[in-house]
Design a protein around this motif. Sequence first.
Motif, short mmCIF file in Angstrom:
data_model
loop_
_atom_site.label_atom_id
_atom_site.label_comp_id
_atom_site.label_asym_id
_atom_site.label_seq_id
_atom_site.Cartn_x
_atom_site.Cartn_y
_atom_site.Cartn_z
N THR A 132 -14.83 -5.04 -6.09
CA THR A 132 -14.79 -5.83 -7.33
C THR A 132 -16.19 -6.34 -7.65
OG1 THR A 132 -12.56 -6.49 -6.73
CG2 THR A 132 -13.62 -7.77 -8.47
N TRP A 133 -16.87 -6.80 -6.62
CA TRP A 133 -18.24 -7.31 -6.77
C TRP A 133 -19.16 -6.18 -7.25
CZ3 TRP A 133 -22.76 -6.53 -3.57
CH2 TRP A 133 -23.78 -7.46 -3.77
N LEU A 134 -19.01 -5.01 -6.63
CA LEU A 134 -19.82 -3.85 -6.99
C LEU A 134 -19.53 -3.43 -8.44
CD1 LEU A 134 -21.77 -1.97 -5.41
CD2 LEU A 134 -19.83 -0.46 -5.00
N THR A 135 -18.27 -3.48 -8.80
CA THR A 135 -17.87 -3.11 -10.17
C THR A 135 -18.53 -4.03 -11.19
OG1 THR A 135 -15.76 -2.28 -9.40
CG2 THR A 135 -15.87 -2.84 -11.72
N ARG A 136 -18.59 -5.30 -10.84
CA ARG A 136 -19.22 -6.27 -11.75
C ARG A 136 -20.67 -5.87 -12.02
NH1 ARG A 136 -17.66 -11.04 -9.17
NH2 ARG A 136 -15.69 -10.83 -10.26
N ILE A 137 -21.38 -5.49 -10.97
CA ILE A 137 -22.78 -5.06 -11.14
C ILE A 137 -22.82 -3.79 -12.00
CG2 ILE A 137 -24.87 -4.28 -9.95
CD1 ILE A 137 -23.92 -5.80 -7.46
N ALA A 138 -21.96 -2.83 -11.68
CA ALA A 138 -21.97 -1.55 -12.40
C ALA A 138 -21.63 -1.73 -13.88
CB ALA A 138 -20.98 -0.58 -11.76
N VAL A 139 -20.71 -2.63 -14.17
CA VAL A 139 -20.33 -2.87 -15.57
C VAL A 139 -21.51 -3.49 -16.32
CG1 VAL A 139 -18.85 -4.29 -17.07
CG2 VAL A 139 -17.86 -3.03 -15.19
N ASN A 140 -22.16 -4.46 -15.70
CA ASN A 140 -23.33 -5.08 -16.35
C ASN A 140 -24.40 -4.05 -16.63
OD1 ASN A 140 -22.44 -7.68 -16.56
ND2 ASN A 140 -23.23 -8.29 -14.56
N GLU A 141 -24.67 -3.21 -15.65
CA GLU A 141 -25.70 -2.17 -15.82
C GLU A 141 -25.29 -1.20 -16.92
OE1 GLU A 141 -28.70 -1.96 -14.20
OE2 GLU A 141 -28.19 -3.93 -13.40
N SER A 142 -24.03 -0.83 -16.95
CA SER A 142 -23.54 0.12 -17.96
C SER A 142 -23.66 -0.48 -19.37
CB SER A 142 -22.08 0.49 -17.70
OG SER A 142 -21.94 1.10 -16.45
N LEU A 143 -23.28 -1.74 -19.48
CA LEU A 143 -23.33 -2.38 -20.81
C LEU A 143 -24.78 -2.53 -21.27
CD1 LEU A 143 -20.52 -5.08 -20.53
CD2 LEU A 143 -20.42 -2.86 -21.64
N MET A 144 -25.68 -2.79 -20.31
CA MET A 144 -27.10 -2.89 -20.69
C MET A 144 -27.60 -1.55 -21.23
SD MET A 144 -29.19 -5.53 -18.32
CE MET A 144 -29.23 -4.57 -16.90
N LYS A 145 -27.18 -0.47 -20.58
CA LYS A 145 -27.57 0.87 -21.05
C LYS A 145 -27.03 1.13 -22.44
CE LYS A 145 -29.87 2.82 -17.70
NZ LYS A 145 -31.27 3.17 -17.90
N LEU A 146 -25.77 0.77 -22.65
CA LEU A 146 -25.15 0.98 -23.96
C LEU A 146 -25.91 0.23 -25.05
CD1 LEU A 146 -21.26 0.67 -23.84
CD2 LEU A 146 -22.61 2.59 -24.65
N ARG A 147 -26.23 -1.01 -24.71
CA ARG A 147 -26.93 -1.85 -25.70
C ARG A 147 -28.30 -1.30 -26.00
NH1 ARG A 147 -24.19 -6.58 -22.85
NH2 ARG A 147 -22.46 -6.98 -24.27
N LYS A 148 -28.98 -0.81 -24.97
CA LYS A 148 -30.32 -0.27 -25.15
C LYS A 148 -30.26 0.98 -26.04
CE LYS A 148 -33.03 -1.12 -21.49
NZ LYS A 148 -33.52 -0.89 -20.14
#
Lengths: 214, 84
Positions: free
Chosen positions: A85-101
């Motif tokens: 769950t903790w790892l997923t939280r990091i991965a989701v943040n990174e994914s959303l940052m990529k999307l936004r970029k």
Amino acid sequence: MPSEPAAGNVAGADVASGEVLLVERARQGDAEAFSALISKYERRVYRMARQITQNDEDAEDVLQDTFLKAYEHLPSFQGQSKFYTWLTRIAVNESLMKLRKRKSDRTVSLDENIETDEESIVREIAVWDGTPEERYGQEELRAILDEAIQSLKPIFRTVFVLRDVEEMSTEETAEMLGLSIAAVKSRLLRARLQLREKLTRIFKRKGDQILGYV
Amino acid sequence: MVTCKDFLRELGEYLDESTDPELRAELDRHINECPNCWVVLDTTKKTINIYKGLEAQPLPERLRARLMEAVAKKIGSASNGHDC
């Protein structure tokens, strides 16, 4: 049979405590333990990143950055949530940052107002022709499912991936995305119905359409 | 009495089994009487299950090598940092 769930629980507890030990060793700098955690979760992290970003290059970066950040922040992991769950939280943040970029000209908003009602999403009302898993080869089926999920807006597919693919709880999903519980539920329902609609167009039994909702 | 509109609104909670028993019984009654809603429920369940059932594929070898190399570098620099 009462003995089965008990045995399952014991096995589940063993797996869980095995992982706790692995995480603890990794926290203390054991590279082998951290590699074992990577091996365990790399596929799921990569799949999640691909599904959210819809871009192979971004997903590869997300995969790498997720594990690098996880290693860096492992000392602050308190073990109050599961490691995945903790790892997923990091991965989701990174994914959303990529999307936004990638969509820097258009903000990727997870909480935009959605006013469509469910009925307007449901047009195709037809039973599916057999089992898609049997009708299609793995690769073909994967391509159909990828295309369907790709057509969803980021707000819908992110919630769907977290809830229905990664099996996070509504509360965990809400917390990860900074949404209310009600917002997660309504986005999830719309995502499920939109995917259902798209897949039904492909998988329906021909000539078997029932009247749609008016 | 539950209508199709009510059913669709409650579908998410129904699928997640979080409706209260009384409402669930009413929704069950509606599904038994309404072929449209039965089909929508059935195909939505299948949609969720087909995604859930799809196994995550192994990483391409090149990607795995890149990941392990980056992690090894990170671990190496972290342990060098501790040594200093």
